[in-house]
Design an enzyme around this catalytic site. Sequence first.
Site, mmCIF file in Angstrom:
data_model
loop_
_atom_site.group_PDB
_atom_site.id
_atom_site.type_symbol
_atom_site.label_atom_id
_atom_site.label_comp_id
_atom_site.label_asym_id
_atom_site.label_seq_id
_atom_site.Cartn_x
_atom_site.Cartn_y
_atom_site.Cartn_z
ATOM 1 N N SER A 252 0.842 -1.202 0.000
ATOM 2 C CA SER A 252 0.000 0.000 0.000
ATOM 3 C C SER A 252 0.869 1.240 0.000
ATOM 4 O O SER A 252 2.011 1.221 0.449
ATOM 5 C CB SER A 252 -0.915 -0.005 1.216
ATOM 6 O OG SER A 252 -0.252 0.635 2.291
ATOM 7 N N LYS A 253 0.264 2.314 -0.492
ATOM 8 C CA LYS A 253 1.047 3.540 -0.623
ATOM 9 C C LYS A 253 1.317 4.189 0.729
ATOM 10 O O LYS A 253 2.075 5.127 0.812
ATOM 11 C CB LYS A 253 0.360 4.505 -1.588
ATOM 12 C CG LYS A 253 -0.900 5.121 -1.060
ATOM 13 C CD LYS A 253 -1.409 6.206 -1.993
ATOM 14 C CE LYS A 253 -2.654 6.822 -1.391
ATOM 15 N NZ LYS A 253 -3.407 7.671 -2.237
#
Length: 502
Positions: A252-253
């Site tokens: 995930s970012k």
Amino acid sequence: MSVRVRIAPSPTGDPHVGTAYIGLFNLIFARHFKGQFILRIEDTDQSRSRPDYEENIYRALRWCGLEWDEGPDIGGPYGPYRQSERTKIYQEHAKILLERGTAYKCFATPEELAEMRETAAKQGLHVGYDRRYRDLSPDEVRKREAAGQPFVIRLKTPTTGECVFEDAIKGRITCPWADVDDQILLKSDGFPTYHLAHIVDDHLMKITHVMRGDEWMTSTPKHICVYDAFGWKPPVFMHMPLLLGKDGKKLSKRKNPTSIFYFRDSGFLPEALMNFLTLMGYSMPDNREKYSIADIIAQFDPKRIGTSGAFFDTQKLEWLNQKYIIESIPQNQLWDRIEQWSYQREFMQRLMPLVHMRLKTFGDFMQLCDFFFINDLQLTPELLLPKNTSAETASALLQCLIWSLDEREDWTGPSLEQASHEVADCFGLQHKKVLMPLLFATIMGKDHGPSLYESVTILGKDRTRVRLLQAIETLGSISNKKADHLKKSWQKRDCKDYSASR
Ligand code: GLU
């Protein structure tokens, strides 16, 4: 019947490596079986979809070398390929289900739904909606509609027995129907949910294999139920192993570089990134790790697709990228490639306003601008920490800055200026004494340099985000629990508890 596969990204954010990964496997599958690879844009989420994000999907996938046979930008026999242009088709299909008696109108108000969820949670049920509108008499439905009561259309899911399906990668999957909600298909505003829209599209676009990320596996029983409701044969489902971050969770970012543009702008070769992405889900029979996409297309065997998630290990990617530089780029072409990457005249011209007043000699240029061309800034806590600021405070400041920039959906210099002032106020700290030195060190790896804000505009969103993440990691990273806590304070715009000096 010829193989037809698709990817269906939503234009709601930066082009994700996960999209390239799934796209790549779909492309390999299509090319191996001499079928078609389709790109469909799933922009049913009106509030989050944006045309510039859609444009970026095309640009990013093309940079990766993934060319599609049909899509919104190139057309094709089963268009339109953008869901926002297909609303009527979904509405007509929802009507077909109502007529078949496999879907129904549900008039539950938000208050009723909240109450149902609460009751379900108390009873430990998987299903949050208690199906209270499922068996209304036609008369009652008409009355409510005439009275103008808003409704959604829900799927009638079986309440007993099991859903059984064969996933071509994971094998046989079973799931009790009792755990599956009566899914909303059409919202009260007449727009479809993903669950209705993608099935209607996959069916009408004659998709034969749905190869997508593992995160969709738990929704697949709902999807099978929609196929049954129409009386359609489902495609073959193939759920690909997830890309995992260092923490073992879905990439995930929040913690990892995920934008395809980050890899492009940091000087990775698309062919190395693509090769690396195939390693995440596949193993060649001879365990070779470097090969071309043409090689894997020729030898492809779906049985060799992995079943468990793979670590997106950037060091391994760097190792492979280096191999590509050494083995695939002859020395006499190397400068051309580096020049194409980031030493073009146009880019250099953008740096001139930053350095014009600062050069004693031309020899100072590289020193001033090195951070535009460097990936690893060699950050240390000593370098990052402003006077009297603890590592916890500094990483909380940077995390809130990321949130503030994300909320603004604008990562250019002027927005950073506003965001960093907002964050300083929220922590009750001096912008000039704390935020500025912290940001100079984070973005440039030094305590002074050209204009911070202008530099960030040129550095671009993706590399700026990763620099903030790298600085947070250097300072000791933030656990998920702490991040949740911090987020609550941030939402109240009161983070003074985090600004204790060391
Ligand atoms: N729009 C979905 C996504 O963004 C597509 C999922 C699917 O392939 O069915 O991931």
